[in-house]
Each structure stands twice: as structure tokens, then as C-alpha cells.
Design a protein around this motif. Structure first.
Motif, short mmCIF file in Angstrom:
data_model
loop_
_atom_site.label_atom_id
_atom_site.label_comp_id
_atom_site.label_asym_id
_atom_site.label_seq_id
_atom_site.Cartn_x
_atom_site.Cartn_y
_atom_site.Cartn_z
N GLU A 1 -2.26 18.26 -11.56
CA GLU A 1 -3.16 19.25 -10.96
C GLU A 1 -3.57 18.91 -9.53
N GLY A 2 -3.43 17.65 -9.15
CA GLY A 2 -3.75 17.31 -7.77
C GLY A 2 -4.55 16.04 -7.56
N MET A 3 -5.04 15.43 -8.63
CA MET A 3 -5.80 14.19 -8.47
C MET A 3 -4.90 13.08 -7.94
N GLY A 4 -5.38 12.33 -6.96
CA GLY A 4 -4.63 11.18 -6.48
C GLY A 4 -4.70 10.03 -7.48
N LEU A 5 -3.64 9.21 -7.53
CA LEU A 5 -3.61 8.05 -8.43
C LEU A 5 -3.09 6.85 -7.66
N ILE A 6 -3.91 5.77 -7.65
CA ILE A 6 -3.53 4.52 -7.00
C ILE A 6 -3.31 3.49 -8.10
N VAL A 7 -2.07 3.08 -8.29
CA VAL A 7 -1.74 2.13 -9.35
C VAL A 7 -1.60 0.74 -8.73
N LEU A 8 -2.32 -0.23 -9.31
CA LEU A 8 -2.43 -1.56 -8.71
C LEU A 8 -1.72 -2.60 -9.56
N HIS A 9 -0.93 -3.47 -8.88
CA HIS A 9 -0.36 -4.68 -9.46
C HIS A 9 0.27 -4.45 -10.84
N SER A 10 -0.28 -5.13 -11.87
CA SER A 10 0.31 -5.09 -13.21
C SER A 10 0.20 -3.71 -13.85
N GLY A 11 -0.47 -2.78 -13.19
CA GLY A 11 -0.46 -1.38 -13.60
C GLY A 11 0.94 -0.79 -13.57
N HIS A 12 1.90 -1.51 -13.01
CA HIS A 12 3.29 -1.01 -13.00
C HIS A 12 3.80 -0.77 -14.41
N LYS B 1 -0.68 13.11 -5.65
CA LYS B 1 -0.03 12.02 -4.91
C LYS B 1 -0.25 10.72 -5.66
N VAL B 2 0.77 9.90 -5.70
CA VAL B 2 0.72 8.62 -6.40
C VAL B 2 1.11 7.52 -5.41
N PHE B 3 0.31 6.44 -5.40
CA PHE B 3 0.63 5.28 -4.57
C PHE B 3 0.60 4.04 -5.44
N GLN C 1 -9.81 -9.61 -0.13
CA GLN C 1 -9.14 -9.79 1.17
C GLN C 1 -9.24 -8.50 1.99
N PRO C 2 -9.66 -8.60 3.26
CA PRO C 2 -9.89 -7.37 4.04
C PRO C 2 -8.68 -6.45 4.14
N GLU C 3 -7.47 -7.00 4.36
CA GLU C 3 -6.31 -6.12 4.51
C GLU C 3 -6.01 -5.37 3.21
N ILE C 4 -6.19 -6.05 2.08
CA ILE C 4 -5.94 -5.41 0.78
C ILE C 4 -6.94 -4.27 0.56
N ARG C 5 -8.18 -4.55 0.87
CA ARG C 5 -9.21 -3.51 0.74
C ARG C 5 -8.90 -2.31 1.65
N ARG C 6 -8.42 -2.63 2.83
CA ARG C 6 -8.08 -1.57 3.78
C ARG C 6 -6.96 -0.69 3.23
N VAL C 7 -5.93 -1.32 2.67
CA VAL C 7 -4.82 -0.54 2.12
C VAL C 7 -5.33 0.41 1.02
N ILE C 8 -6.14 -0.11 0.12
CA ILE C 8 -6.60 0.72 -1.01
C ILE C 8 -7.50 1.85 -0.50
N ALA C 9 -8.35 1.55 0.46
CA ALA C 9 -9.22 2.61 1.01
C ALA C 9 -8.39 3.67 1.73
N ASN C 10 -7.42 3.23 2.54
CA ASN C 10 -6.54 4.19 3.21
C ASN C 10 -5.79 5.04 2.19
N ALA C 11 -5.34 4.40 1.12
CA ALA C 11 -4.58 5.13 0.10
C ALA C 11 -5.45 6.20 -0.56
N CYS C 12 -6.71 5.89 -0.79
CA CYS C 12 -7.61 6.90 -1.37
C CYS C 12 -7.74 8.10 -0.43
N LYS C 13 -7.89 7.82 0.86
CA LYS C 13 -7.99 8.95 1.81
C LYS C 13 -6.71 9.78 1.82
#
Lengths: 250, 250, 250, 250
Positions: D92-103, D189-191, D205-217
Motif C-alpha cells: 500500500e505504500g508504507m516504507g520498510l527498512i530491514v536491518l542486519h539479521s532481518g535478511h 519502498k524497501v531498503f 555510530q553516527p554514520e549508521i544512524r545517519r543512513v537509517i534516518a536518511n532511509a526513513c526520509k
């Protein structure tokens, strides 16, 4: 966001039929649509072929986030030096929206690496179908909309496979066309959108204006600009040189 | 190459109109086309829903290079255990050609991860346009061909973006459809091709037969088969364990 | 299939270290590997920079199915007229395999539309990992293989997103590189493969030879050749003009 | 934007080593990072396996724009009915961010259609390289960054080819991994982003947090939500039924 709307502005000077449809030029109709839809989020200015450096001086290019491009009869009149600068600026991160007959512009062919040829015919009806419904370029658009009078552009359209295919059009004659296509080139984003012949009031149509405004939002750079050069990288170099040899040229 | 043509074979048993068009069943018409075009390069056999394990026993699957799939009214009658085995076999490297109403089959939806929904209507003319002219699936085909009587399948077709988009169709009603799409899944290749309704003699049409034969050649595995498992890999493990934990299941 | 192996052949003339590794030139080492692996399926010939038209006359190009390209110090010495002809021939359907430092060749940059820049360093170990295991270019190859001495090429590699990403390499220094990439341009297929520096015996390594031979098989045209032009197409034109304005130029 | 951070929250309850690193659970560390970087642009809430319906009730899902997913030892404990609802909501359109062992989570495998297997090893250093520098997910990030202690995830990663490949990682042992991958599924969208093992402080870690925040946007929906169903479409139906049979289910 600063958008520069580039228009060849030749048909509008030379052909009465076009003057009637676009008395202020197509570039101004396109700019007007962007101002209407982007509001305070964007500063929209225009540039045309007859200006010095076609209105695309270093200062203008360096401050442009997204450039839209409409050309047709004057493709060959565009200075190669300007094309080189626009090309470099796209690779640095500037968005580029190529419209209709811009498929044969020097800048589009240089970015694509193919002939960008197609088949064409004047005077038909076009249906623009969304095939990527969650993409930001489709925001606020219905699943399909109609352009009542249009020039037919048909396959095979000689382009590299788009990174994302957004729209497919059909025509009354049975042809189809990949009418909305996204690519990434360097740090920049490129969108091609085919509707928009000079003898039809297509750039006044709300759905068309919406697509172009959405495309500007999508194509505006979000990362710092720079261009890939080819530096020597000793072992461990990337740990102390986080920029990794990207260069800012504009 | 061994091709197994799977047919649901229900319409042909239950509907007189379909019997007239396909007196030996659609699966036999498809198999006949493949034999005609692939000749000695392929052994072509058929399997149907009413057979034990739907004709897709371990032995048959293990020896199949490419499986073609036509189903419609009996999608729900396909045993989940068979779907699981076919899925695993695709990931191991078997090619899969999904035809027409097979878009709603369990195996296609499982491989795609989406609804695979579309819009549809009976009775229209279809133009099939090539948008990837150098691709092996287009070998020997003209830039466009016509299916005179067809069922319309229209966008938005809810599939993942194809790795390669080969054909786009238009219909008399103005709809468009991504009618020929390629994906890679695991080691296997998947091709979806939409023309082929049960009430029209589409599987006798030379261009349609050519597409399916080309697709079988394209989808046949060229590498050794196996499925990705999830092994622990100590440092240097890959230098002494060149198989890297791929497993053969069928 | 006729394969033409193009070699700049300058390092081999000017640098003793290279002469020792490739006494007959890199082009002959590459051609030898193709002859060994393709056998009677291919006629393999060579062409070099110092020949008239760099050995790429109209006759040679017109009869070439796949061209491989290795260049480095002499990129600028390649005549633009030859580049234009090779470009056109790729769009007509000829396969092109670009090797190592060919990333900066005129023909590759023209086809890609980007800078094709990267980061680099001499002297490291390279691991080449397959990320598309069912692809014909990976036929007969293990999941990973090692190039013991190599030049490092690292990201960001400024290329358009590949249609298919086949190999990713890592280096002892921790860099990564998209080392095997496929694109379609016009009717032609393009493959870039990065291993292959002039001071290392990489073109004698069995896995490297296998990749290049597989790539030639993958890139060889299967459809009739021609180039997209931009014809006017009256309504119904495609029904009586099945060629749709494709033109054969070579 | 409303982000729901889903955490399995089992390791944190059962393993002392993990409790030390994530005393409030990984989900809270991830949520904290999002609050820090997204500020007022987002409302961030958490949900865990042990809650009724795993905290993903109809109300919660219907109001979620982006869902992040971390799971590992409890994949099998996730109720299939919840997975079905999350799946539908993504389409329907909800974004999904799958992390690490979520594979290996049910929802990711259902959306991908493949095994999602890989090779793995504990305890190594990881370099995360950007291969799509203009993409919004890379905003504010350097060309490469290091995760000093990590679990190695290596190729072949059995996923469909990403629509956009953003990051490639290398490890001290020489392995590589497509560590940041984008797909479109339905309107959603899925990341997938691989760094993030439970025994290392990676989500601080700041870069990791940045990636996840960017991915949410990036993943937040911009178009109205709905799911593709399969409606009958009489000729001209699309002109009077602009919704074309999309249905809102949540």
C-alpha cells in the motif's frame, strides 16, 4: 531550490501558430507552472538560446539546482562549450529535466550515449499511464491521464534502460512510448518526459505541470556537489582523506 | 535442453469454446510450437494439474531445464508442496516462463513478492512492441506485431521492476502493459509473457511461438545448479572451500 | 562469431617490464585465450593502434560480432572518426568488451555519458566475487577467485548503474569495485571487466580468460543489425512497414 | 512522518553481553538515533515481539509511514497473520527498512521471493563504500566509512537485483557484500542495510544512524496509499473511473 528553465525560443519567434499558443514562449509557460506548484520552495528563472552563453553562464549554472531543457529546431546552434559545462554540472549533482523534442539535444545524447531516436507523427491523443505508483514523480497524479492533442513519439526509443521507468504512453494509432524515465549520472539525476509539442497547449495542462514540478523536487541535489576525478589512492589513503578525490568544478 | 510445459488443462475440459480452439489442450499447442522451433535442441514434454503431484515429481523437476506455466481457474488447486519445490528449483537455476493468466499463479506471486494484480477486459486488439531490440528473446521478431483478438491486461501491473523490460503492449482501448519482463531469482531466470487467452488461437501464432521458444533458450541454465544456504565462513574459508556453501537440493 | 581483439600495444613496445610479461603483446595473449576457449565457435583476429584506421576499417568493423578493447597511455591517440564508427557499430548490435584501463577510452566514455573516473593504486591482491550466479558470463567460474597481483581500482566508479552487475572485487587495502558490469546500448551489449594491468600476467590466468570468453558469447548479436533513426510514422505505418525505419549503416 | 521501530528484543533479554551494549534494547537505540536526526519531522515509536500482535495492531500499522525491522533468533516466532498485514501495508505504500539479521525475517523473504541467504562470520572490520553518491540515502555521508567491529555478511547474497544499489562493504577477510539496497514493491519502498550486529555498539555510530534516518526520509510515502486489486475494466472505464480499482485496505 533554484530552477533554471531553458527554452530554445525559436518556434515562438518564427511560427505564428506557436505564438498563439505560447505568446510568452514555452519557457515562460513552464516557469509559470513551476512557480504555481512549487511556491516559496523554489526560485524559478529562465534562460534562452539567444542570450550570451545561451543564458547559462558559470554563475547561473553554479547556482542552479535543477535545469529544465526544451529544444528542437536549434539543437545544432547550442555551443559545444556550453554543453560541456552543463554535462559537467549534471555529473556534479545538478538535476536535469529533458522535455519532449529535447530527446535529440546535444546534452541528452551526451548523457545517454545512444542515438535517442524514435518514431513520430503529429496529431494524436495520448494516454499517460503510471507504472511506478509510489515514486515521488507521481505524487498527486491519477493512475492515468489524457493529453487530448499531442505529437506521437513511439518505440523503439533508443535510450539506455532507465533506472526507473515511471510513465508509459499509448497513442490513438496504437504506438507506445516510455514517456517518463529516470537515470542517475555521476551525482546528478536526469528525468526525461515526452509530452510537450510546441503547437499544443500541453504546458498549461495541470497534470503535465504537476509532473515537471514533482520531477524538480525529485532531481534537486541532496548531497554536496563534486565530480569524480581519478586520484591515486595509497593504502589507507581513504582513512585520512575522507573526500577521496572528489573535486568541485563549478 | 529439457522443457516441461505445464498446463492447468481445466478450461479445455469444461468449456466448449476453448475445446474448439485447443482440442488437444493449450499445453500441447505450446509444446508443439516449441518442438517446431527448437527442433533437436530441446526435448519437450508436458505436465498437467490432474496428474499425481501435478506431473511435477522430483524426477521431472530435477531433469527440467525450463518450465513453462499456464494456469487460471485452478490456481488454488495447485498443491503448496509442489509450489515450494518449483520455487526451490527456480532458485537452483531452472528457467521459468510464466504465461498470461499465470500472473496470478502461486509460484509467480511467491517469486515476485507482490500482488501481481492488473486491470483486464476481454476482446480487443493488441500491439506488442519491442523495447529491447538486441535481447535474445527478440531474435527473429519484427519491431512490432499484432495479436488480432486478445484479452486486455493493463497497468498498473503490480510486479517488481523487471531487470530487463522486453515488450510493451498497447490495446484498442488505449491501455498499455509491460507484456514481456525478465527477472533473475537465485540462479534462475524468470520471464513473464502476457499474450495467450484460452478462447483465442494465440498459441498457434508464429510470433508468439517464437517469443516462447526464444525465452526457453534464454532461460536455460548455463551454470551448475545449486541453492544459496547460509554457511558460517571462517577467515580464509573461501580459499579452501571454493563451493562456498552452495547446496544441490534436487 | 568473429571477435576482433583491439590492443593499444604501446606499453609492450616501450616498457621492458611489460615486454617480459607480454612478449607478443597483450592483444595476442587475449586472442590466444579466446581461441583456446571458444575453439571453432569463433574466429579471433587482432587490431592495433599503429595500423591504418587503428586496424578498424569499415570492412573489419562490419564483419566483427564482438570487439574487445584494451587501451591506456594512448587513449588520446585514437582517431575520433574511428570512435564514431565503433560507437555506431555498437548501437547496430556489435558486442563490446572493455578491459581494465579501457574505462578511460573515448569509446567507453561516449557510451556511458559519465567521467568513468575511479580511484587506483598499483600492487595489491584482488578477490573477484560473483553476485549474479546464474548469468552466462559466470559459466564455469567458482563463486570467488583471486588475482594475486593486480592494480587496485576502487569506488566510486563513475558509470551509469549497470543493467546487470556480475562481479564485485575487494582488495587487500579494503577497497571495493564493481569489476564486471553489463549494459545495453542500442541493439548492442557492452561488458566492462576491470582485472588486467599490463605489468601482471593476468591475461594468462584461466579464470580471467574464461570471463572474457563467456562475455564474448553473451555479447555476440543474435538479432539482425541496424541503427535507430527517427522516421516519420503515419497512422498505420507500422502495419505495412515492419522494419519501422531501422537502418543498416555498416 | 510516523516511524515505528520494531525490535525482536530477545537477545537483549537473554544474553548479558548484549544487555551491556544495549541496556534499553536495540530498538530503543535505533529509535533514539532517529529522534536525534529527524527531530520534529518525525514521531518515532517502538514495538516488540512480546507485545500483543507484536505491537503491530491494525491501528499502529495503518498510521505507520515507515517501519524498521530488526530480528534474528525469533524469526519463526513472528505470527504469519502479522506478516501478511505488514506485507499488505508495504504494498500500500508504507516504507520498510530491514536491518542486519532481518535478511532472514519472514517479511523480507516474502517481499524478495528468494532465500536471502549469505555467508557470515563474527568479528571483523567493515568498510562501507557509497556506489550511488547522489542518492538521498547518502546525504551527509562520506564516500566511505568504517565499522570497526562487525559481523561479516558476504556474497553471494541471494536477493533480487536491487533497483538501486547504494552501498558495498568489504571486510578484513576479503569478502564483499551489497550492504545497502533499494527496491520498490507495490507502492512501497524497501531498503536493506546490513551493519548492525547485537554484540557491537553499531546503532550508536553516527554514520549508521545517519543512513537509517536518511532511509526513513526516502521511504516515507509521498503518494496516497492503496493496493492493486484486479478489476474488470470495460473500454473507456479509465476515463470515468480515475481510481482504476486501487483499494485501501488499512
Amino acid at each position: 531550490m533554484i530552477v533554471t528553465v531553458w527554452g530554445e525560443n525559436l518556434h515562438e519567434q518564427q511560427h505564428e501558430a506557436v505564438q498563439k499558443v505560447y505568446p510568452n514562449g514555452m519557457h515562460n509557460a513552464i516557469a509559470e507552472g513551476l512557480r504555481e506548484l512549487l511556491g516559496e520552495a523554489a526560485t524559478v528563472r529562465t534562460a534562452t538560446l539567444d542570450q550570451p552563453e545561451h543564458g547559462l553562464t558559470d554563475e547561473i549554472l553554479a547556482s542552479t539546482d535543477v535545469l529544465t531543457w526544451w529544444g528542437h529546431m536549434g539543437h545544432d546552434k547550442v555551443d559545444d562549450a556550453v554543453v560541456t559545462k552543463v554535462h559537467q554540472r549534471v555529473l556534479e549533482g545538478m538535476g536535469l529535466i529533458v522535455l519532449h523534442s529535447g530527446h535529440f539535444s546535444k546534452i541528452f545524447r551526451k548523457l545517454m550515449g545512444t542515438t535517442c531516436g524514435l518514431i513520430w507523427r503529429d496529431d494524436d491523443v495520448e494516454r499517460v499511464w503510471t507504472v511506478r505508483p509510489g515514486h515521488p514523480i507521481t505524487e498527486g497524479l491519477p493512475p492515468v491521464f489524457t493529453v487530448p492533442d499531442t505529437e506521437m513519439y513511439g518505440e523503439f526509443f533508443d535510450i539506455p534502460q532507465p533506472d526507473e521507468l515511471i510513465f508509459i504512453s499509448s497513442y490513438g494509432g496504437g504506438e507506445v512510448f516510455r514517456s517518463g524515465c529516470c537515470w542517475s549520472r555521476g551525482r546528478g539525476k536526469v528525468f526525461y518526459f515526452s509530452p510537450g509539442h510546441e503547437t499544443y497547449p500541453i504546458y498549461y495542462q495541470p497534470e503535465i505541470r504537476r509532473v515537471i514540478a514533482n520531477a524538480c523536487k525529485w532531481a534537486a541535489p541532496t548531497t554536496e556537489l563534486g565530480i569524480r576525478v581519478c586520484p591515486h589512492a595509497p593504502k589507507g589513503w581513504f582513512e585520512t582523506n575522507p573526500n577521496l578525490g572528489w573535486e568541485k568544478k563549478s
